[in-house]
Design a protein around this motif. Sequence first.
Motif, PDB file in Angstrom:
ATOM      1  N   TRP A 219       0.727  -1.328   0.030  1.00  0.00           N
ATOM      2  CA  TRP A 219       0.138   0.055  -0.083  1.00  0.00           C
ATOM      3  C   TRP A 219       0.861   1.291  -0.003  1.00  0.00           C
ATOM      4  O   TRP A 219       0.567   2.108  -0.707  1.00  0.00           O
ATOM      5  CB  TRP A 219      -0.699   0.002   1.301  1.00  0.00           C
TER       6      TRP A 219
ATOM      7  N   TYR B 286      -6.248  -0.823  -3.663  1.00  0.00           N
ATOM      8  CA  TYR B 286      -6.302  -1.038  -2.357  1.00  0.00           C
ATOM      9  C   TYR B 286      -7.444  -0.650  -1.529  1.00  0.00           C
ATOM     10  O   TYR B 286      -8.126  -1.061  -0.577  1.00  0.00           O
ATOM     11  CB  TYR B 286      -5.289  -0.300  -1.795  1.00  0.00           C
TER      12      TYR B 286
ATOM     13  N   LEU C 299     -10.100  -3.383  -2.074  1.00  0.00           N
ATOM     14  CA  LEU C 299      -9.838  -4.466  -0.906  1.00  0.00           C
ATOM     15  C   LEU C 299     -10.069  -3.966   0.683  1.00  0.00           C
ATOM     16  O   LEU C 299     -10.534  -4.725   1.375  1.00  0.00           O
ATOM     17  CB  LEU C 299      -8.321  -4.747  -1.007  1.00  0.00           C
TER      18      LEU C 299
ATOM     19  N   VAL D  70     -12.843  -6.034   2.896  1.00  0.00           N
ATOM     20  CA  VAL D  70     -12.073  -6.230   4.229  1.00  0.00           C
ATOM     21  C   VAL D  70     -13.241  -5.648   5.484  1.00  0.00           C
ATOM     22  O   VAL D  70     -13.535  -6.456   6.351  1.00  0.00           O
ATOM     23  CB  VAL D  70     -10.876  -5.899   4.530  1.00  0.00           C
TER      24      VAL D  70
ATOM     25  N   THR E 113      -7.435  -7.323  10.139  1.00  0.00           N
ATOM     26  CA  THR E 113      -6.976  -7.765   8.702  1.00  0.00           C
ATOM     27  C   THR E 113      -6.878  -6.585   7.759  1.00  0.00           C
ATOM     28  O   THR E 113      -5.978  -6.704   6.762  1.00  0.00           O
ATOM     29  CB  THR E 113      -8.153  -8.608   8.171  1.00  0.00           C
TER      30      THR E 113
ATOM     31  N   VAL F  83      -3.630  -6.417   5.085  1.00  0.00           N
ATOM     32  CA  VAL F  83      -3.729  -6.022   3.834  1.00  0.00           C
ATOM     33  C   VAL F  83      -2.903  -4.940   3.430  1.00  0.00           C
ATOM     34  O   VAL F  83      -2.229  -4.671   2.293  1.00  0.00           O
ATOM     35  CB  VAL F  83      -5.279  -5.451   3.255  1.00  0.00           C
TER      36      VAL F  83
ATOM     37  N   ALA G 202      -1.929 -10.187   0.262  1.00  0.00           N
ATOM     38  CA  ALA G 202      -3.191  -9.428   0.466  1.00  0.00           C
ATOM     39  C   ALA G 202      -4.582 -10.118   0.061  1.00  0.00           C
ATOM     40  O   ALA G 202      -5.311 -10.252   0.399  1.00  0.00           O
ATOM     41  CB  ALA G 202      -3.254  -8.000   0.091  1.00  0.00           C
TER      42      ALA G 202
ATOM     43  N   VAL H 162      -7.677 -11.478   1.655  1.00  0.00           N
ATOM     44  CA  VAL H 162      -8.866 -11.170   1.492  1.00  0.00           C
ATOM     45  C   VAL H 162      -9.946 -11.939   1.219  1.00  0.00           C
ATOM     46  O   VAL H 162     -11.044 -12.413   1.681  1.00  0.00           O
ATOM     47  CB  VAL H 162      -8.855  -9.905   0.666  1.00  0.00           C
TER      48      VAL H 162
END
Length: 252
Positions: free
Chosen positions: A140, A157, A160, A164, A208, A212, A220, A224
Amino acid sequence: MSTFMSAFADLVEQLADLLRPLFHDSAAAAAIILFTALVRLLVHPLSRAAARGQRARAELQPRIAELRKKHGKDRETLQKAVLELHAQEKVSPLSGCLPSLLQMPAFFLLYHLFSSSTIGGDANALLGHRLLAAPLGGRWADALGDGGLIGAPGLVYLGLFAVVAAVATFNYRRTRRTMAAAAPAAGDEQLPGLASVNRFMPFLSFFTLFTVAVVPLAAALYVVTSTTWSAVERAVLYRDMPGAAPAAAVLT
């Protein structure tokens, strides 16, 4: 180890080649998701066994309540009696941890593979693969440096993180409902150290988000996919237990 890593890299490449007609430049990312699904399928029998263990523990609650009345405030004797009851009925209070533990090698394998610039002395070609605009070997922090929060990699990201956060919120609510339903019997809280774990447990899914953010994107994706699978799986396997969320809740 390098031979094993090379074989695993070849497996990911072969899966990516199979999926390329559908996913094009994101084929390797799709291969990782498929690999994760295969790992979860292999672990699923253990998840079903863990669900049976949870039901067995629920059935013991009336007997544990009787032990609490019998031993009153003698906490040490009560803990010993509860442990003996679990042993007598062949019920482990920590059996649900096994499926998670067995998945750790797959996660670390992906982490190592996409953190290494070379495999077996050759350049790691997998690092050139992407999920949309984000490199699978990037993190990230790299995405923030390449366009910022709403740049093309950053948006990957954000997607994601949104998944999450949704799964973590669902797990938090389901866990709180389950624990509230089990609270009157208060059997497991008498097991040494387990009360502290139970208080902390509803918040575990939110960690989480941190995972990630700091691991390579490939790892990651594994996290996920696996946590989303777990949410659906547990909603189905535990749907008939007190306080469990209905399976349809996963989709909302």
